[in-house]
Design a protein around this motif. Structure first.
Motif, PDB file in Angstrom:
ATOM      1  N   LYS A 146       0.882  -1.167   0.000  1.00 32.87           N
ATOM      2  CA  LYS A 146       0.000   0.000   0.000  1.00 32.87           C
ATOM      3  C   LYS A 146       0.916   1.212   0.000  1.00 32.87           C
ATOM      4  CE  LYS A 146      -4.086   2.033   1.922  1.00 32.87           C
ATOM      5  NZ  LYS A 146      -5.190   1.906   2.849  1.00 32.87           N
ATOM      6  N   GLY A 147       0.928   1.924  -1.106  1.00 34.58           N
ATOM      7  CA  GLY A 147       1.893   3.012  -1.255  1.00 34.58           C
ATOM      8  C   GLY A 147       3.299   2.437  -1.196  1.00 34.58           C
ATOM      9  N   ALA A 161      -4.086  -9.977  11.778  1.00 34.08           N
ATOM     10  CA  ALA A 161      -2.808  -9.276  11.640  1.00 34.08           C
ATOM     11  C   ALA A 161      -2.840  -8.318  10.452  1.00 34.08           C
ATOM     12  CB  ALA A 161      -1.662 -10.279  11.498  1.00 34.08           C
ATOM     13  N   ASN A 162      -3.341  -8.780   9.315  1.00 35.97           N
ATOM     14  CA  ASN A 162      -3.423  -7.917   8.136  1.00 35.97           C
ATOM     15  C   ASN A 162      -4.375  -6.754   8.364  1.00 35.97           C
ATOM     16  OD1 ASN A 162      -1.589  -8.894   6.107  1.00 35.97           O
ATOM     17  ND2 ASN A 162      -2.849 -10.725   5.993  1.00 35.97           N
ATOM     18  N   ASP A 163      -5.452  -6.986   9.079  1.00 29.79           N
ATOM     19  CA  ASP A 163      -6.413  -5.929   9.388  1.00 29.79           C
ATOM     20  C   ASP A 163      -5.744  -4.834  10.231  1.00 29.79           C
ATOM     21  OD1 ASP A 163      -9.108  -4.835   9.316  1.00 29.79           O
ATOM     22  OD2 ASP A 163      -9.228  -5.358  11.438  1.00 29.79           O
ATOM     23  N   ILE A 164      -4.968  -5.228  11.214  1.00 32.52           N
ATOM     24  CA  ILE A 164      -4.248  -4.274  12.068  1.00 32.52           C
ATOM     25  C   ILE A 164      -3.300  -3.434  11.206  1.00 32.52           C
ATOM     26  CG2 ILE A 164      -2.481  -4.068  13.875  1.00 32.52           C
ATOM     27  CD1 ILE A 164      -3.835  -6.600  15.143  1.00 32.52           C
ATOM     28  N   ILE A 165      -2.574  -4.088  10.313  1.00 37.38           N
ATOM     29  CA  ILE A 165      -1.609  -3.384   9.479  1.00 37.38           C
ATOM     30  C   ILE A 165      -2.295  -2.425   8.517  1.00 37.38           C
ATOM     31  CG2 ILE A 165       0.143  -3.663   7.673  1.00 37.38           C
ATOM     32  CD1 ILE A 165       0.867  -6.373   9.080  1.00 37.38           C
ATOM     33  N   THR A 166      -3.337  -2.888   7.816  1.00 35.73           N
ATOM     34  CA  THR A 166      -4.011  -2.016   6.849  1.00 35.73           C
ATOM     35  C   THR A 166      -4.665  -0.826   7.525  1.00 35.73           C
ATOM     36  OG1 THR A 166      -5.971  -3.443   6.824  1.00 35.73           O
ATOM     37  CG2 THR A 166      -4.323  -3.797   5.098  1.00 35.73           C
ATOM     38  N   LYS A 167      -5.227  -1.011   8.699  1.00 34.97           N
ATOM     39  CA  LYS A 167      -5.825   0.122   9.429  1.00 34.97           C
ATOM     40  C   LYS A 167      -4.749   1.112   9.860  1.00 34.97           C
ATOM     41  CE  LYS A 167     -10.016  -2.078  11.102  1.00 34.97           C
ATOM     42  NZ  LYS A 167     -10.712  -2.675  12.252  1.00 34.97           N
ATOM     43  N   ALA A 168      -3.607   0.614  10.288  1.00 34.53           N
ATOM     44  CA  ALA A 168      -2.526   1.496  10.735  1.00 34.53           C
ATOM     45  C   ALA A 168      -1.905   2.274   9.577  1.00 34.53           C
ATOM     46  CB  ALA A 168      -1.453   0.682  11.455  1.00 34.53           C
ATOM     47  N   ILE A 169      -1.823   1.651   8.417  1.00 29.93           N
ATOM     48  CA  ILE A 169      -1.248   2.329   7.255  1.00 29.93           C
ATOM     49  C   ILE A 169      -2.209   3.394   6.735  1.00 29.93           C
ATOM     50  CG2 ILE A 169      -0.525   2.040   4.859  1.00 29.93           C
ATOM     51  CD1 ILE A 169       0.635  -0.682   5.690  1.00 29.93           C
ATOM     52  N   GLY A 170      -3.492   3.114   6.829  1.00 33.40           N
ATOM     53  CA  GLY A 170      -4.502   4.095   6.408  1.00 33.40           C
ATOM     54  C   GLY A 170      -4.963   3.931   4.998  1.00 33.40           C
TER      55      GLY A 170
END
Length: 170
Positions: A146-147, A161-170
């Motif tokens: 993502k970017g 785990a992926n949900d946490i990462i995608t939410k944190a990245i925005g």
């Protein structure tokens, strides 16, 4: 004489305190990179994001936080390929658990993604005839971007785990 010794001790203590304070004045970032990018960035660093996954309640075996030298060695990356990172992997060779979040340097996201894919494939090869259950888990994961962020996880709950990462990245 005793008074002179006390003054020397006080001066030394003050000098040590002052040098310790000035040495901590810079900003810290995992991976030794700067914190600028032409693409939008998350408000959290890759190290903070990967730590959030580690602290999310997902069950992990003994995990080791990866330093820059090990990252470059195991992922075949160079200093200019990434700005920051947060990577943990299992400290027990019987488990394939890994949490990897890398902020690629501008123009290097494809190179970093290829390197992370190579790491994943290397892990699959290592576990294929070693621990079938871990190999099967590795086969259910993939590298995402993502970017300038490149990430992959191999956990007992990849979706979380992926949900946490995608939410944190925005």
């Amino acid at each position: 004489m005793l008074s002179k010794k006390k003054w020397i001790v006080l001066i030394c203590a003050a000098a040590l305190t002052l040098s310790a304070c000035t040495a901590c004045g810079g900003s810290a970032s995992s991976g030794g990179g700067n914190n600028t990018s032409s693409t939008a960035q998350a408000s959290k660093t890759p190290a903070q994001i990967s730590k959030e996954v580690m602290d999310s309640g997902i069950e992990f075996p003994e995990m080791i936080e990866v330093n820059a030298d090990n990252l470059k060695l195991q992922y075949s990356l160079e200093d200019g390929d990434f700005q920051e990172f947060g990577v943990y992997w299992s400290g027990n060779a019987a488990y394939a658990d890994e949490v990897c979040v890398i902020l690629a340097a501008d123009g290097k996201a494809d190179k970093v993604k290829d390197a992370v894919n190579q790491r994943l494939e290397s892990q699959k090869t290592a576990f294929k005839d070693y621990v079938k259950e871990e190999y099967d888990r590795l086969c259910t994961t993939s590298v995402s971007t993502k970017g300038n962020y490149v990430y992959w996880v191999c956990t007992k709950d990849n979706a979380k785990a992926n949900d946490i990462i995608t939410k944190a990245i925005g």
